[in-house]
Motif scaffolding. Structure first.
Motif, short mmCIF file in Angstrom:
data_model
loop_
_atom_site.label_atom_id
_atom_site.label_comp_id
_atom_site.label_asym_id
_atom_site.label_seq_id
_atom_site.Cartn_x
_atom_site.Cartn_y
_atom_site.Cartn_z
N GLU A 224 2.84 -26.62 -6.01
CA GLU A 224 1.68 -26.09 -5.27
C GLU A 224 0.48 -27.03 -5.33
OE1 GLU A 224 0.89 -22.28 -6.97
OE2 GLU A 224 2.78 -21.42 -6.27
N ARG A 225 0.60 -28.10 -6.11
CA ARG A 225 -0.50 -29.04 -6.34
C ARG A 225 -1.72 -28.31 -6.91
NH1 ARG A 225 3.46 -31.89 -5.11
NH2 ARG A 225 3.32 -33.83 -3.91
N ASN A 226 -1.43 -27.36 -7.80
CA ASN A 226 -2.48 -26.59 -8.45
C ASN A 226 -2.85 -27.30 -9.75
OD1 ASN A 226 -4.06 -24.72 -9.80
ND2 ASN A 226 -2.79 -22.98 -9.27
N LEU B 171 5.40 -35.29 -12.83
CA LEU B 171 3.97 -35.04 -12.72
C LEU B 171 3.19 -36.34 -12.65
CD1 LEU B 171 1.73 -32.88 -12.75
CD2 LEU B 171 1.82 -32.97 -15.23
N LEU B 172 3.57 -37.29 -13.47
CA LEU B 172 2.91 -38.59 -13.47
C LEU B 172 3.11 -39.31 -12.14
CD1 LEU B 172 1.28 -40.61 -15.11
CD2 LEU B 172 3.44 -41.52 -15.96
N GLU B 173 4.31 -39.26 -11.59
CA GLU B 173 4.58 -39.89 -10.29
C GLU B 173 3.74 -39.25 -9.18
OE1 GLU B 173 8.78 -39.63 -9.58
OE2 GLU B 173 9.26 -40.84 -11.35
N VAL B 174 3.68 -37.93 -9.18
CA VAL B 174 2.93 -37.23 -8.13
C VAL B 174 1.44 -37.52 -8.25
CG1 VAL B 174 2.26 -34.95 -7.27
CG2 VAL B 174 4.66 -35.43 -7.78
N VAL C 235 -2.03 -26.82 -13.81
CA VAL C 235 -1.32 -27.88 -14.54
C VAL C 235 -2.08 -28.22 -15.82
CG1 VAL C 235 -0.68 -30.33 -14.50
CG2 VAL C 235 -0.13 -28.88 -12.55
N GLY C 236 -3.39 -28.33 -15.73
CA GLY C 236 -4.20 -28.63 -16.92
C GLY C 236 -4.08 -27.55 -17.98
N GLU C 237 -4.13 -26.29 -17.56
CA GLU C 237 -4.01 -25.19 -18.52
C GLU C 237 -2.61 -25.15 -19.13
OE1 GLU C 237 -5.15 -21.62 -16.46
OE2 GLU C 237 -7.14 -22.39 -16.02
N LEU C 238 -1.61 -25.36 -18.29
CA LEU C 238 -0.23 -25.35 -18.78
C LEU C 238 0.03 -26.52 -19.73
CD1 LEU C 238 1.53 -24.33 -15.48
CD2 LEU C 238 1.52 -23.01 -17.61
N ARG D 26 9.95 -20.30 -24.75
CA ARG D 26 8.58 -20.62 -24.32
C ARG D 26 8.52 -22.02 -23.72
NH1 ARG D 26 4.60 -19.80 -28.92
NH2 ARG D 26 3.15 -20.49 -27.33
N ILE D 27 9.30 -22.96 -24.26
CA ILE D 27 9.36 -24.30 -23.68
C ILE D 27 9.90 -24.21 -22.25
CG2 ILE D 27 10.50 -26.55 -23.79
CD1 ILE D 27 10.33 -26.33 -26.86
N ASP D 28 10.97 -23.44 -22.07
CA ASP D 28 11.54 -23.25 -20.73
C ASP D 28 10.54 -22.62 -19.78
OD1 ASP D 28 14.03 -24.41 -20.88
OD2 ASP D 28 15.06 -22.56 -21.47
N GLU D 29 9.86 -21.57 -20.24
CA GLU D 29 8.88 -20.88 -19.40
C GLU D 29 7.74 -21.82 -19.00
OE1 GLU D 29 7.82 -17.58 -21.87
OE2 GLU D 29 9.66 -16.46 -21.38
N THR D 30 7.28 -22.60 -19.94
CA THR D 30 6.21 -23.55 -19.66
C THR D 30 6.67 -24.61 -18.67
OG1 THR D 30 5.31 -23.20 -21.88
CG2 THR D 30 4.56 -25.15 -20.70
N ARG D 31 7.90 -25.09 -18.86
CA ARG D 31 8.45 -26.10 -17.94
C ARG D 31 8.54 -25.54 -16.53
NH1 ARG D 31 13.30 -26.86 -15.97
NH2 ARG D 31 14.25 -25.37 -17.37
N GLU D 32 9.04 -24.33 -16.39
CA GLU D 32 9.15 -23.71 -15.08
C GLU D 32 7.78 -23.50 -14.44
OE1 GLU D 32 11.87 -23.09 -13.24
OE2 GLU D 32 13.07 -24.00 -14.83
N ALA D 33 6.82 -23.08 -15.25
CA ALA D 33 5.46 -22.88 -14.73
C ALA D 33 4.85 -24.21 -14.29
CB ALA D 33 4.59 -22.20 -15.79
#
Length: 98
Positions: free
Chosen positions: A21-23, A66-69, A27-30, A7-14
């Motif tokens: 996609e700058r979605n 994510l923080l950098e972007v 990102v907030g939900e994930l 699940r950690i891997d799946e969350t990381r990939e998501a």
């Protein structure tokens, strides 16, 4: 524990996909889901501490990205708003003397 690692891997990939996609909504939900997965992983007795550490470090790398972007996006918005404010000021001066 292996399901938690998966699940950690799946969350990381998501998160990587949503970031690409700058979605920001995704990102907030994930992020919320990620917190739950991490809480679950830390509450269990780890079967393989090294694997857990590796997964969490890879997740941390995604959060650093994510923080950098987001910092870059915020700076771009700030610069755009500054340009708009300067244009509005110039327009007011033009109307005063025009």
């Amino acid at each position: 524990m292996s399901q938690t690692l998966q699940r950690i891997d799946e969350t990381r990939e998501a998160l990587i996909g949503a970031l690409a996609e700058r979605n920001w909504e995704a990102v907030g939900e994930l992020d919320l889901g990620c917190r739950a997965v991490i809480d679950e992983a830390l509450s269990e007795a780890p079967e393989d501490e090294d694997a857990l550490r590796e997964k969490l470090e890879s997740l941390l790398a995604v959060y650093q990205q994510l923080l950098e972007v987001t910092t870059g996006e915020r700076q771009a918005i700030f610069e755009e708003m500054s340009q708009i404010n300067r244009a509005q000021s110039a327009s007011k001066v033009y109307h005063l003397f025009g």
